[in-house]
Design an enzyme around this catalytic site. Structure first.
Site, short mmCIF file in Angstrom:
data_model
loop_
_atom_site.label_atom_id
_atom_site.label_comp_id
_atom_site.label_asym_id
_atom_site.label_seq_id
_atom_site.Cartn_x
_atom_site.Cartn_y
_atom_site.Cartn_z
N GLU A 127 0.48 -2.65 -5.18
CA GLU A 127 0.45 -4.06 -4.72
C GLU A 127 -0.82 -4.33 -3.90
O GLU A 127 -1.48 -5.36 -4.08
CB GLU A 127 1.69 -4.38 -3.90
CG GLU A 127 1.69 -5.84 -3.46
CD GLU A 127 2.78 -6.16 -2.45
OE1 GLU A 127 3.93 -5.70 -2.61
OE2 GLU A 127 2.48 -6.88 -1.48
N THR A 169 4.33 -6.82 0.71
CA THR A 169 5.67 -7.43 0.71
C THR A 169 6.76 -6.47 1.21
O THR A 169 7.78 -6.90 1.73
CB THR A 169 6.08 -7.87 -0.71
OG1 THR A 169 5.92 -6.76 -1.59
CG2 THR A 169 5.29 -9.05 -1.19
N CYS A 200 8.53 -9.80 2.02
CA CYS A 200 9.44 -10.67 1.28
C CYS A 200 10.85 -10.62 1.89
O CYS A 200 11.24 -9.61 2.48
CB CYS A 200 9.44 -10.35 -0.21
SG CYS A 200 10.75 -9.30 -0.74
N ASN A 230 9.44 0.64 -0.72
CA ASN A 230 10.54 0.00 0.01
C ASN A 230 11.72 0.97 0.20
O ASN A 230 12.40 0.95 1.21
CB ASN A 230 10.93 -1.33 -0.64
CG ASN A 230 11.82 -1.18 -1.85
OD1 ASN A 230 13.01 -1.07 -1.73
ND2 ASN A 230 11.22 -1.16 -3.04
S1 SF4 Z 1 11.32 -9.85 -4.61
FE1 SF4 Z 1 10.20 -8.80 -2.97
S2 SF4 Z 1 10.61 -6.60 -3.21
FE2 SF4 Z 1 11.17 -7.64 -5.11
S3 SF4 Z 1 9.35 -7.45 -6.41
FE3 SF4 Z 1 9.24 -9.43 -5.35
S4 SF4 Z 1 8.05 -9.00 -3.53
FE4 SF4 Z 1 8.70 -7.02 -4.32
#
Ligand code: SF4
Length: 288
Positions: A127, A169, A200, A230
């Site tokens: 990313e 994110t 996010c 994550n």
């Molecule tokens: S919703 Fe959030 S965790 Fe899922 S792919 Fe998108 S940015 Fe990444």
């Protein structure tokens, strides 16, 4: 034994969208489907897509056909790669999560407004690699608190007076807040600094629920890819409060670990399918 499964465990909106669209594309059966890098960070999902015919590549030069489909992963890629694919007339299915795209747009906007950009995240993560391509020349990636002074050195020597701070994110919210505080303390008031928390919601909510669960159980099981940023964060959060283990699926889990354990929490990363979480839950529950 009580087993609590996190409500936010498993596929987030971006991953779900990427997997569903990719499966629809394969079903068209008209041309070979290639995917640059892992569509999502989960071996079981990737193996399933491979079985259905997706070919995973690390470079678009590996595509020899004139007509082929190129799927772009949920984390996005360097924008040059998309340009090259379009120049070659490949059928580009861009499955970059809309939330990642939003960060690309923010970076482009502030780059045009002459801002230096501090990106908080893992420099090698796909990313961040993609986002860097939208930041122009004046940016610095901070992975940890100990890089703040180095980042500010590059910012100050650039001669730019505007600073934008954004993040990956899936970065840890606590760490992000700490780094932003350190940056703000070091800068004088003449600097125009704009901070955008681009972590996010799915990540934020999952991290919060993981902490809540970890505080009340004797053992946390985190289910997800060992290469998933994550998922690793969920493991780190859990470890801070209780015993914790990270597994990719139920086969990796030794349920003997939980003999005499009263309360177990299960949480899963954003790329972990529901069936895999359920298999883990069943394996532990059967042990009772
Ligand atoms: S919703 Fe959030 S965790 Fe899922 S792919 Fe998108 S940015 Fe990444």
């Amino acid at each position: 034994m009580e087993v609590l499964v996190g409500k936010k465990a498993g596929f987030c909106f971006g991953v779900n969208r990427a997997v569903e669209i990719c499966l629809n594309e394969i079903n068209k059966n008209d041309k070979t489907t290639y995917c640059l890098g892992e569509l999502v960070h989960n071996k079981d999902v990737i193996n399933n897509l491979k079985e259905k015919g997706v070919i995973f590549i690390s470079n678009i030069d590996e595509i020899k056909e004139e007509s082929a489909r190129l799927v772009i992963r949920a984390h996005g890629v360097d924008k040059e790669i998309i340009n090259q694919a379009k120049e070659r007339d490949l059928d580009v299915i861009d499955l970059t999560c809309p939330l990642v795209k939003k960060i690309h747009d923010i970076a482009e906007e502030y780059c045009k407004k002459d801002f230096f950009i501090i990106l908080i995240g893992n420099n090698e993560h796909p990313e961040i690699v993609g986002t860097k391509s939208h930041c122009g020349k004046n940016y610095f990636v901070i992975e940890d608190e100990d890089k703040v002074l180095e980042a500010l050195y590059y910012f100050q020597t650039s001669g730019i007076k505007n600073l934008l701070v954004i993040s990956q994110t899936t970065f840890s919210l606590n760490k992000f807040d700490k780094i932003v505080k350190d940056i703000e303390e070091e800068l004088d008031s003449s600097i125009n600094i704009i901070v955008k928390n681009t972590i996010c919601n799915a990540t934020e909510e999952r991290q919060k629920e993981t902490e809540e669960l970890a505080r009340q159980v004797d053992y946390m099981i985190i289910v997800g890819g060992k290469n998933s940023s994550n998922t690793k964060k969920l493991f780190e959060i859990s470890e801070a409060y209780t015993n914790a283990i990270l597994v990719e699926n139920s086969k990796e889990l030794d349920s003997n670990l939980f003999i005499n354990t009263e309360k177990i929490g299960i949480m899963a990363g954003a790329s972990t399918p529901f069936e895999i979480i359920e298999e883990v839950r069943k394996k532990i529950s059967e042990k009772e």
